[in-house]
Design a protein around this motif. Structure first.
Motif, PDB file in Angstrom:
ATOM      1  N   ALA A 166       0.469 -12.244  82.259  1.00 17.22           N
ATOM      2  CA  ALA A 166      -0.497 -12.630  81.228  1.00 17.22           C
ATOM      3  C   ALA A 166      -0.210 -14.062  80.804  1.00 17.22           C
ATOM      4  O   ALA A 166       0.947 -14.416  80.526  1.00 17.22           O
ATOM      5  N   LEU A 167      -1.241 -14.871  80.762  1.00 27.15           N
ATOM      6  CA  LEU A 167      -1.105 -16.241  80.277  1.00 27.15           C
ATOM      7  C   LEU A 167      -0.741 -16.231  78.789  1.00 27.15           C
ATOM      8  O   LEU A 167      -1.039 -15.262  78.075  1.00 27.15           O
ATOM      9  N   PRO A 168      -0.108 -17.295  78.281  1.00 27.47           N
ATOM     10  CA  PRO A 168       0.311 -17.308  76.875  1.00 27.47           C
ATOM     11  C   PRO A 168      -0.830 -17.071  75.893  1.00 27.47           C
ATOM     12  O   PRO A 168      -0.653 -16.380  74.890  1.00 27.47           O
ATOM     13  N   GLY A 169      -1.997 -17.648  76.155  1.00 31.80           N
ATOM     14  CA  GLY A 169      -3.152 -17.417  75.286  1.00 31.80           C
ATOM     15  C   GLY A 169      -2.985 -17.948  73.874  1.00 31.80           C
ATOM     16  O   GLY A 169      -3.617 -17.457  72.936  1.00 31.80           O
ATOM     17  N   LEU A 170      -2.153 -18.967  73.712  1.00 32.08           N
ATOM     18  CA  LEU A 170      -1.843 -19.445  72.359  1.00 32.08           C
ATOM     19  C   LEU A 170      -2.985 -20.240  71.724  1.00 32.08           C
ATOM     20  O   LEU A 170      -2.972 -20.470  70.508  1.00 32.08           O
ATOM     21  N   ALA A 171      -3.974 -20.633  72.526  1.00 37.38           N
ATOM     22  CA  ALA A 171      -5.104 -21.370  71.966  1.00 37.38           C
ATOM     23  C   ALA A 171      -6.123 -20.458  71.297  1.00 37.38           C
ATOM     24  O   ALA A 171      -6.979 -20.932  70.547  1.00 37.38           O
ATOM     25  N   ALA A 172      -6.039 -19.158  71.541  1.00 38.09           N
ATOM     26  CA  ALA A 172      -6.958 -18.225  70.887  1.00 38.09           C
ATOM     27  C   ALA A 172      -6.783 -18.328  69.371  1.00 38.09           C
ATOM     28  O   ALA A 172      -5.656 -18.385  68.870  1.00 38.09           O
ATOM     29  N   PRO A 173      -7.869 -18.370  68.611  1.00 42.04           N
ATOM     30  CA  PRO A 173      -7.761 -18.653  67.165  1.00 42.04           C
ATOM     31  C   PRO A 173      -6.806 -17.746  66.419  1.00 42.04           C
ATOM     32  O   PRO A 173      -5.983 -18.222  65.617  1.00 42.04           O
ATOM     33  N   HIS A 174      -6.858 -16.444  66.644  1.00 43.81           N
ATOM     34  CA  HIS A 174      -5.995 -15.541  65.883  1.00 43.81           C
ATOM     35  C   HIS A 174      -4.543 -15.632  66.352  1.00 43.81           C
ATOM     36  O   HIS A 174      -3.615 -15.453  65.547  1.00 43.81           O
ATOM     37  N   ALA A 175      -4.330 -15.932  67.620  1.00 37.41           N
ATOM     38  CA  ALA A 175      -2.963 -16.144  68.091  1.00 37.41           C
ATOM     39  C   ALA A 175      -2.377 -17.400  67.462  1.00 37.41           C
ATOM     40  O   ALA A 175      -1.232 -17.407  66.985  1.00 37.41           O
ATOM     41  N   ALA A 176      -3.177 -18.480  67.440  1.00 35.91           N
ATOM     42  CA  ALA A 176      -2.701 -19.726  66.827  1.00 35.91           C
ATOM     43  C   ALA A 176      -2.422 -19.533  65.343  1.00 35.91           C
ATOM     44  O   ALA A 176      -1.445 -20.073  64.801  1.00 35.91           O
ATOM     45  N   ALA A 177      -3.261 -18.750  64.666  1.00 34.89           N
ATOM     46  CA  ALA A 177      -3.071 -18.520  63.234  1.00 34.89           C
ATOM     47  C   ALA A 177      -1.795 -17.723  62.981  1.00 34.89           C
ATOM     48  O   ALA A 177      -1.059 -18.000  62.021  1.00 34.89           O
ATOM     49  N   PHE A 178      -1.514 -16.741  63.835  1.00 33.31           N
ATOM     50  CA  PHE A 178      -0.290 -15.945  63.665  1.00 33.31           C
ATOM     51  C   PHE A 178       0.941 -16.817  63.881  1.00 33.31           C
ATOM     52  O   PHE A 178       1.911 -16.753  63.110  1.00 33.31           O
ATOM     53  N   VAL A 179       0.918 -17.646  64.908  1.00 25.45           N
ATOM     54  CA  VAL A 179       2.048 -18.535  65.171  1.00 25.45           C
ATOM     55  C   VAL A 179       2.270 -19.474  63.994  1.00 25.45           C
ATOM     56  O   VAL A 179       3.400 -19.665  63.530  1.00 25.45           O
ATOM     57  N   ALA A 180       1.176 -20.035  63.468  1.00 22.15           N
ATOM     58  CA  ALA A 180       1.299 -20.947  62.330  1.00 22.15           C
ATOM     59  C   ALA A 180       1.845 -20.239  61.099  1.00 22.15           C
ATOM     60  O   ALA A 180       2.674 -20.786  60.365  1.00 22.15           O
ATOM     61  N   ALA A 181       1.395 -19.013  60.869  1.00 23.55           N
ATOM     62  CA  ALA A 181       1.827 -18.266  59.682  1.00 23.55           C
ATOM     63  C   ALA A 181       3.307 -17.907  59.752  1.00 23.55           C
ATOM     64  O   ALA A 181       3.988 -17.851  58.724  1.00 23.55           O
ATOM     65  N   THR A 182       3.816 -17.652  60.950  1.00 22.17           N
ATOM     66  CA  THR A 182       5.217 -17.244  61.081  1.00 22.17           C
ATOM     67  C   THR A 182       6.180 -18.417  61.113  1.00 22.17           C
ATOM     68  O   THR A 182       7.365 -18.259  60.795  1.00 22.17           O
ATOM     69  N   GLY A 183       5.688 -19.578  61.529  1.00 24.95           N
ATOM     70  CA  GLY A 183       6.564 -20.731  61.657  1.00 24.95           C
ATOM     71  C   GLY A 183       7.462 -20.677  62.881  1.00 24.95           C
ATOM     72  O   GLY A 183       8.335 -21.530  63.059  1.00 24.95           O
ATOM     73  N   ARG A 184       7.251 -19.689  63.760  1.00 24.68           N
ATOM     74  CA  ARG A 184       8.044 -19.583  64.981  1.00 24.68           C
ATOM     75  C   ARG A 184       7.488 -20.508  66.062  1.00 24.68           C
ATOM     76  O   ARG A 184       6.302 -20.809  66.073  1.00 24.68           O
ATOM     77  N   VAL A 185       8.358 -20.935  66.957  1.00 28.05           N
ATOM     78  CA  VAL A 185       7.941 -21.686  68.135  1.00 28.05           C
ATOM     79  C   VAL A 185       7.906 -20.720  69.309  1.00 28.05           C
ATOM     80  O   VAL A 185       8.951 -20.197  69.709  1.00 28.05           O
ATOM     81  N   PRO A 186       6.738 -20.442  69.861  1.00 31.24           N
ATOM     82  CA  PRO A 186       6.659 -19.444  70.940  1.00 31.24           C
ATOM     83  C   PRO A 186       7.467 -19.852  72.168  1.00 31.24           C
ATOM     84  O   PRO A 186       7.588 -21.040  72.495  1.00 31.24           O
ATOM     85  N   VAL A 187       7.999 -18.845  72.844  1.00 30.14           N
ATOM     86  CA  VAL A 187       8.723 -19.053  74.099  1.00 30.14           C
ATOM     87  C   VAL A 187       8.134 -18.115  75.141  1.00 30.14           C
ATOM     88  O   VAL A 187       7.396 -17.185  74.822  1.00 30.14           O
ATOM     89  N   ALA A 188       8.461 -18.369  76.391  1.00 20.99           N
ATOM     90  CA  ALA A 188       7.943 -17.542  77.480  1.00 20.99           C
ATOM     91  C   ALA A 188       8.596 -16.170  77.473  1.00 20.99           C
ATOM     92  O   ALA A 188       9.772 -16.021  77.123  1.00 20.99           O
ATOM     93  N   LYS A 189       7.822 -15.154  77.868  1.00 19.68           N
ATOM     94  CA  LYS A 189       8.359 -13.806  78.045  1.00 19.68           C
ATOM     95  C   LYS A 189       8.832 -13.645  79.479  1.00 19.68           C
ATOM     96  O   LYS A 189       8.041 -13.771  80.419  1.00 19.68           O
TER      97      LYS A 189
END
Length: 359
Positions: free
Chosen positions: A282-305
Protein backbone atom coordinates in the motif's frame (compact mmCIF):
# COMPACT_ATOMS: atom_id res chain seq x y z
CA UNK A 1 -18.32 -13.27 30.12
CA UNK A 2 -18.58 -9.48 30.43
CA UNK A 3 -16.20 -6.67 29.52
CA UNK A 4 -16.22 -3.26 31.20
CA UNK A 5 -15.23 -0.97 28.35
CA UNK A 6 -15.10 2.02 30.71
CA UNK A 7 -12.37 0.50 32.89
CA UNK A 8 -8.92 2.14 32.71
CA UNK A 9 -7.38 1.17 29.41
CA UNK A 10 -4.58 -0.86 31.00
CA UNK A 11 -7.13 -2.91 32.94
CA UNK A 12 -9.23 -3.37 29.81
CA UNK A 13 -6.17 -4.55 27.90
CA UNK A 14 -5.48 -7.11 30.59
CA UNK A 15 -9.09 -8.33 30.48
CA UNK A 16 -8.84 -8.83 26.71
CA UNK A 17 -5.50 -10.60 26.98
CA UNK A 18 -6.82 -13.02 29.59
CA UNK A 19 -9.47 -14.30 27.16
CA UNK A 20 -7.56 -16.77 24.94
CA UNK A 21 -8.33 -16.06 21.28
CA UNK A 22 -5.89 -18.01 19.16
CA UNK A 23 -6.85 -17.79 15.47
CA UNK A 24 -9.94 -19.94 14.95
CA UNK A 25 -10.99 -19.63 18.59
CA UNK A 26 -12.12 -15.99 18.73
CA UNK A 27 -15.83 -16.66 19.35
CA UNK A 28 -15.82 -16.06 23.12
CA UNK A 29 -13.97 -12.77 22.83
CA UNK A 30 -16.00 -11.63 19.82
CA UNK A 31 -19.19 -12.37 21.75
CA UNK A 32 -18.02 -10.35 24.74
CA UNK A 33 -17.02 -7.43 22.50
CA UNK A 34 -20.35 -7.52 20.68
CA UNK A 35 -22.30 -7.57 23.95
CA UNK A 36 -20.31 -4.68 25.41
CA UNK A 37 -20.60 -2.50 22.30
CA UNK A 38 -24.33 -3.19 21.97
CA UNK A 39 -24.79 -1.66 25.43
CA UNK A 40 -23.27 1.67 24.30
CA UNK A 41 -25.89 4.29 23.37
CA UNK A 42 -25.39 5.80 19.95
CA UNK A 43 -23.73 2.84 18.24
CA UNK A 44 -25.06 0.57 15.53
CA UNK A 45 -23.49 -2.86 16.01
CA UNK A 46 -23.24 -5.61 13.38
CA UNK A 47 -21.52 -8.99 13.39
CA UNK A 48 -20.32 -11.37 10.71
CA UNK A 49 -18.79 -14.58 12.00
CA UNK A 50 -16.34 -13.48 14.67
CA UNK A 51 -15.96 -9.95 13.31
CA UNK A 52 -17.79 -7.15 15.10
CA UNK A 53 -18.41 -3.71 13.58
CA UNK A 54 -19.82 -0.70 15.45
CA UNK A 55 -20.44 2.77 14.07
CA UNK A 56 -21.77 6.18 14.94
CA UNK A 57 -24.36 7.75 12.65
CA UNK A 58 -24.15 11.44 13.53
CA UNK A 59 -24.09 12.68 9.93
CA UNK A 60 -20.70 14.33 10.30
CA UNK A 61 -18.73 15.18 7.14
CA UNK A 62 -15.89 12.74 7.78
CA UNK A 63 -15.62 9.16 9.02
CA UNK A 64 -12.60 7.57 10.72
CA UNK A 65 -12.33 3.79 11.02
CA UNK A 66 -10.35 2.13 13.82
CA UNK A 67 -9.51 -1.52 13.10
CA UNK A 68 -7.86 -4.26 15.09
CA UNK A 69 -7.79 -8.04 15.06
CA UNK A 70 -8.98 -10.10 18.01
CA UNK A 71 -6.89 -13.20 17.36
CA UNK A 72 -3.40 -14.10 18.51
CA UNK A 73 -0.76 -16.63 17.60
CA UNK A 74 -0.74 -19.89 19.63
CA UNK A 75 -0.04 -19.57 23.33
CA UNK A 76 3.49 -20.10 24.60
CA UNK A 77 2.85 -20.52 28.30
CA UNK A 78 2.26 -16.77 28.48
CA UNK A 79 -1.25 -16.62 29.96
CA UNK A 80 -2.64 -15.44 32.30
CA UNK A 81 -1.23 -11.95 31.96
CA UNK A 82 0.94 -10.31 34.61
CA UNK A 83 2.08 -6.77 35.37
CA UNK A 84 5.74 -6.19 36.21
CA UNK A 85 7.32 -2.75 36.50
CA UNK A 86 4.86 -0.86 34.32
CA UNK A 87 4.69 -3.59 31.69
CA UNK A 88 1.79 -5.90 30.93
CA UNK A 89 3.05 -9.33 29.85
CA UNK A 90 1.00 -11.93 28.00
CA UNK A 91 0.06 -13.38 24.62
CA UNK A 92 -1.33 -10.66 22.37
CA UNK A 93 -0.44 -7.74 24.62
CA UNK A 94 1.51 -5.95 21.90
CA UNK A 95 -0.02 -7.65 18.85
CA UNK A 96 -2.58 -6.29 19.24
CA UNK A 97 -4.95 -6.36 22.19
CA UNK A 98 -3.53 -3.11 23.56
CA UNK A 99 -4.63 -1.36 20.36
CA UNK A 100 -8.02 -3.07 20.46
CA UNK A 101 -8.47 -1.98 24.10
CA UNK A 102 -7.74 1.64 23.20
CA UNK A 103 -10.32 1.52 20.39
CA UNK A 104 -12.99 -0.16 22.53
CA UNK A 105 -12.56 2.22 25.45
CA UNK A 106 -12.96 5.17 23.09
CA UNK A 107 -16.16 3.61 21.75
CA UNK A 108 -17.58 3.44 25.27
CA UNK A 109 -16.36 6.79 26.62
CA UNK A 110 -16.49 9.25 23.72
CA UNK A 111 -19.78 11.21 23.41
CA UNK A 112 -20.86 9.05 20.46
CA UNK A 113 -24.56 9.85 20.92
CA UNK A 114 -24.14 13.62 21.15
CA UNK A 115 -24.30 15.66 17.92
CA UNK A 116 -21.70 18.42 17.94
CA UNK A 117 -19.46 16.71 20.50
CA UNK A 118 -17.46 14.70 17.95
CA UNK A 119 -15.30 15.92 15.08
CA UNK A 120 -15.88 12.76 13.02
CA UNK A 121 -18.21 9.85 12.72
CA UNK A 122 -16.31 6.73 13.78
CA UNK A 123 -16.42 3.05 12.83
CA UNK A 124 -14.85 0.35 15.00
CA UNK A 125 -13.88 -2.97 13.39
CA UNK A 126 -12.73 -5.92 15.52
CA UNK A 127 -12.02 -8.88 13.25
CA UNK A 128 -10.83 -12.46 13.26
CA UNK A 129 -8.24 -14.72 11.61
CA UNK A 130 -5.55 -12.13 10.93
CA UNK A 131 -2.68 -14.31 12.13
CA UNK A 132 -3.34 -17.13 9.64
CA UNK A 133 -3.59 -17.52 5.88
CA UNK A 134 -5.08 -14.59 3.98
CA UNK A 135 -8.04 -16.60 2.67
CA UNK A 136 -9.50 -16.77 6.21
CA UNK A 137 -8.88 -13.12 7.14
CA UNK A 138 -12.01 -11.59 8.69
CA UNK A 139 -11.39 -8.18 7.17
CA UNK A 140 -11.19 -9.77 3.73
CA UNK A 141 -14.53 -11.47 4.43
CA UNK A 142 -16.13 -8.19 5.51
CA UNK A 143 -14.91 -6.47 2.35
CA UNK A 144 -16.52 -9.20 0.25
CA UNK A 145 -19.83 -9.45 2.12
CA UNK A 146 -20.37 -6.02 3.66
CA UNK A 147 -18.32 -3.49 1.76
CA UNK A 148 -20.46 -0.61 3.08
CA UNK A 149 -19.53 -1.44 6.70
CA UNK A 150 -15.97 -0.37 5.88
CA UNK A 151 -16.71 2.97 4.23
CA UNK A 152 -14.45 5.66 5.70
CA UNK A 153 -12.31 8.65 4.82
CA UNK A 154 -9.37 7.23 6.79
CA UNK A 155 -8.68 3.82 8.33
CA UNK A 156 -6.31 3.58 11.28
CA UNK A 157 -5.08 0.03 11.71
CA UNK A 158 -4.00 -0.29 15.32
CA UNK A 159 -1.12 -2.65 14.69
CA UNK A 160 1.83 -2.20 17.07
CA UNK A 161 4.01 0.69 15.89
CA UNK A 162 5.58 1.85 19.17
CA UNK A 163 3.28 4.86 19.00
CA UNK A 164 4.64 6.03 15.65
CA UNK A 165 2.67 6.50 12.44
CA UNK A 166 3.76 3.90 9.90
CA UNK A 167 2.55 4.69 6.41
CA UNK A 168 1.62 2.16 3.76
CA UNK A 169 3.23 -1.26 3.78
CA UNK A 170 5.45 -3.50 1.71
CA UNK A 171 4.15 -6.12 -0.64
CA UNK A 172 5.30 -9.69 -0.24
CA UNK A 173 6.00 -12.43 -2.78
CA UNK A 174 7.13 -16.00 -2.22
CA UNK A 175 8.41 -18.31 -4.91
CA UNK A 176 9.74 -21.85 -4.87
CA UNK A 177 12.76 -22.55 -7.04
CA UNK A 178 13.06 -26.22 -8.02
CA UNK A 179 16.52 -27.59 -8.80
CA UNK A 180 16.50 -30.98 -10.61
CA UNK A 181 19.15 -33.66 -10.42
CA UNK A 182 19.73 -37.38 -10.97
CA UNK A 183 19.43 -39.89 -8.15
CA UNK A 184 22.28 -42.34 -7.50
CA UNK A 185 23.97 -44.26 -4.68
CA UNK A 186 26.23 -41.93 -2.71
CA UNK A 187 29.02 -44.54 -2.94
CA UNK A 188 28.97 -43.94 -6.70
CA UNK A 189 28.17 -40.23 -6.64
CA UNK A 190 29.68 -39.65 -10.09
CA UNK A 191 26.71 -41.52 -11.56
CA UNK A 192 24.28 -38.95 -10.22
CA UNK A 193 23.68 -35.22 -10.41
CA UNK A 194 23.36 -33.66 -6.94
CA UNK A 195 20.40 -31.27 -6.85
CA UNK A 196 21.38 -29.84 -3.44
CA UNK A 197 24.81 -28.83 -4.73
CA UNK A 198 23.10 -26.85 -7.46
CA UNK A 199 21.56 -24.61 -4.81
CA UNK A 200 24.98 -23.08 -4.25
CA UNK A 201 24.86 -20.96 -7.40
CA UNK A 202 21.34 -19.79 -6.61
CA UNK A 203 22.28 -18.84 -3.05
CA UNK A 204 25.32 -16.92 -4.27
CA UNK A 205 23.08 -15.02 -6.66
CA UNK A 206 20.71 -14.11 -3.80
CA UNK A 207 23.59 -13.18 -1.48
CA UNK A 208 24.90 -10.76 -4.10
CA UNK A 209 21.52 -9.16 -4.79
CA UNK A 210 21.57 -5.39 -4.34
CA UNK A 211 18.22 -4.42 -2.81
CA UNK A 212 16.52 -1.23 -3.89
CA UNK A 213 15.68 1.64 -1.52
CA UNK A 214 12.90 4.03 -2.51
CA UNK A 215 11.43 7.09 -0.78
CA UNK A 216 7.70 7.79 -1.18
CA UNK A 217 5.95 10.70 0.55
CA UNK A 218 9.05 11.11 2.70
CA UNK A 219 8.95 7.46 3.85
CA UNK A 220 11.89 5.25 2.90
CA UNK A 221 11.17 1.62 2.03
CA UNK A 222 13.95 -0.97 1.76
CA UNK A 223 13.37 -4.05 -0.35
CA UNK A 224 14.77 -7.51 0.30
CA UNK A 225 15.13 -10.73 -1.70
CA UNK A 226 16.10 -13.64 0.53
CA UNK A 227 16.14 -17.43 0.68
CA UNK A 228 13.97 -18.45 3.64
CA UNK A 229 13.81 -22.26 3.33
CA UNK A 230 15.61 -25.17 1.68
CA UNK A 231 14.07 -28.63 1.18
CA UNK A 232 15.96 -31.57 -0.28
CA UNK A 233 17.43 -34.96 0.32
CA UNK A 234 16.20 -38.55 0.08
CA UNK A 235 18.30 -40.63 2.46
CA UNK A 236 21.76 -40.73 3.97
CA UNK A 237 23.13 -42.81 1.10
CA UNK A 238 21.31 -41.27 -1.88
CA UNK A 239 22.39 -38.48 -4.19
CA UNK A 240 19.28 -36.21 -4.23
CA UNK A 241 17.49 -35.66 -7.50
CA UNK A 242 15.47 -32.66 -6.27
CA UNK A 243 16.05 -29.56 -4.13
CA UNK A 244 13.67 -26.68 -3.54
CA UNK A 245 14.56 -23.20 -2.28
CA UNK A 246 11.82 -20.86 -1.06
CA UNK A 247 12.58 -17.20 -1.75
CA UNK A 248 10.74 -14.23 -0.24
CA UNK A 249 10.70 -10.80 -1.91
CA UNK A 250 9.55 -7.86 0.21
CA UNK A 251 8.93 -5.05 -2.25
CA UNK A 252 8.23 -1.35 -1.97
CA UNK A 253 4.62 -0.28 -2.61
CA UNK A 254 5.47 1.58 -5.81
CA UNK A 255 5.82 -1.86 -7.44
CA UNK A 256 2.62 -3.66 -8.32
CA UNK A 257 2.34 -7.44 -7.85
CA UNK A 258 2.88 -8.20 -11.53
CA UNK A 259 6.00 -6.03 -11.64
CA UNK A 260 7.33 -7.75 -8.52
CA UNK A 261 6.87 -11.18 -10.09
CA UNK A 262 8.56 -10.05 -13.28
CA UNK A 263 11.51 -8.67 -11.31
CA UNK A 264 12.03 -11.89 -9.36
CA UNK A 265 11.80 -13.97 -12.54
CA UNK A 266 14.43 -11.71 -14.11
CA UNK A 267 16.78 -11.98 -11.13
CA UNK A 268 16.30 -15.75 -11.01
CA UNK A 269 16.47 -16.20 -14.75
CA UNK A 270 17.37 -19.73 -15.83
CA UNK A 271 15.68 -21.35 -12.84
CA UNK A 272 12.30 -23.07 -12.56
CA UNK A 273 10.29 -20.53 -10.49
CA UNK A 274 6.78 -21.11 -9.08
CA UNK A 275 4.86 -18.28 -7.37
CA UNK A 276 3.25 -19.60 -4.17
CA UNK A 277 2.17 -16.40 -2.40
CA UNK A 278 1.65 -12.84 -3.60
CA UNK A 279 0.04 -9.74 -2.15
CA UNK A 280 0.59 -6.13 -3.08
CA UNK A 281 1.60 -3.37 -0.70
CA UNK A 282 0.00 0.00 0.00
CA UNK A 283 1.31 3.43 -0.91
CA UNK A 284 1.72 5.87 2.02
CA UNK A 285 -1.32 7.91 0.95
CA UNK A 286 -0.25 10.81 3.16
CA UNK A 287 -1.65 13.42 0.77
CA UNK A 288 -5.22 12.27 1.43
CA UNK A 289 -6.91 15.08 3.42
CA UNK A 290 -7.90 13.03 6.47
CA UNK A 291 -4.54 11.27 6.59
CA UNK A 292 -2.73 14.61 6.45
CA UNK A 293 -5.01 16.00 9.17
CA UNK A 294 -4.33 13.02 11.45
CA UNK A 295 -0.57 13.36 10.97
CA UNK A 296 -0.75 17.08 11.71
CA UNK A 297 -2.89 16.54 14.81
CA UNK A 298 -0.51 13.96 16.27
CA UNK A 299 2.71 15.80 15.54
CA UNK A 300 4.33 12.51 14.49
CA UNK A 301 6.63 12.20 11.49
CA UNK A 302 5.42 9.21 9.45
CA UNK A 303 7.84 6.41 8.63
CA UNK A 304 7.63 3.47 6.26
CA UNK A 305 5.97 0.23 7.37
CA UNK A 306 8.28 -2.73 6.99
CA UNK A 307 6.15 -5.80 6.51
CA UNK A 308 2.61 -6.33 5.20
CA UNK A 309 -0.49 -5.26 7.12
CA UNK A 310 -4.19 -4.95 6.39
CA UNK A 311 -3.73 -1.31 5.36
CA UNK A 312 -3.23 -2.92 1.95
CA UNK A 313 -6.82 -4.23 2.06
CA UNK A 314 -8.12 -0.74 2.72
CA UNK A 315 -5.92 0.64 -0.06
CA UNK A 316 -7.51 -1.89 -2.46
CA UNK A 317 -10.90 -0.44 -1.46
CA UNK A 318 -9.71 3.11 -2.16
CA UNK A 319 -9.62 4.02 1.55
CA UNK A 320 -6.49 5.85 2.81
CA UNK A 321 -5.02 3.90 5.73
CA UNK A 322 -2.25 4.24 8.31
CA UNK A 323 -0.75 1.98 10.97
CA UNK A 324 -0.77 3.38 14.51
CA UNK A 325 -0.76 1.46 17.80
CA UNK A 326 0.79 1.36 21.27
CA UNK A 327 2.67 -1.97 21.10
CA UNK A 328 6.23 -2.69 20.02
CA UNK A 329 6.24 -4.65 16.72
CA UNK A 330 9.55 -6.29 17.68
CA UNK A 331 7.78 -8.04 20.56
CA UNK A 332 4.94 -9.47 18.47
CA UNK A 333 4.64 -13.27 18.76
CA UNK A 334 7.43 -13.47 21.36
CA UNK A 335 7.11 -15.75 24.40
CA UNK A 336 7.82 -12.75 26.65
CA UNK A 337 5.57 -10.37 24.68
CA UNK A 338 4.60 -7.27 26.63
CA UNK A 339 3.29 -3.73 26.24
CA UNK A 340 4.20 -0.63 28.23
CA UNK A 341 1.15 0.54 30.17
CA UNK A 342 2.18 4.17 29.66
CA UNK A 343 2.17 3.63 25.89
CA UNK A 344 -1.45 2.42 26.01
CA UNK A 345 -2.45 5.52 27.98
CA UNK A 346 -0.68 7.76 25.47
CA UNK A 347 -2.39 6.13 22.48
CA UNK A 348 -5.79 6.60 24.09
CA UNK A 349 -5.03 10.25 24.89
CA UNK A 350 -3.89 11.02 21.35
CA UNK A 351 -6.84 9.35 19.61
CA UNK A 352 -9.36 10.81 22.04
CA UNK A 353 -8.09 14.31 21.32
CA UNK A 354 -8.17 13.73 17.57
CA UNK A 355 -11.64 12.17 17.41
CA UNK A 356 -13.18 14.79 19.67
CA UNK A 357 -11.49 17.69 17.89
CA UNK A 358 -9.42 18.76 20.92
CA UNK A 359 -6.02 20.15 20.00
Amino acid sequence: MSLDLTAPVGELTRALVDVPSVSGDEAALAGAVEKALTAVDGLRVDRDGDAVVARTELGLPGRILLAGHLDTVPLAGNLPSRVVGGRLYGCGTSDMKAGVAVALRLAATLPVATPGAMSHDVTWVCYDHEEVEAARNGLRRLAARHRDWLDADLAILMEPTSGEIEAGCQGTLRVVVTLPGTRAHSARSWLGDNAIHKAGDLLRRLAGYRARTVTLDGCTYREGLCAVRIDGGVAGNVIPDRCQVTVNFRFAPDRGPDEAVAHVREVLGGYDVEVTDLVGGALPGLAAPHAAAFVAATGRVPVAKYGWTDVARFAELGIPALNYGPGDPNLAHARDEYVELAAIDEAERLLRAYLSGVS
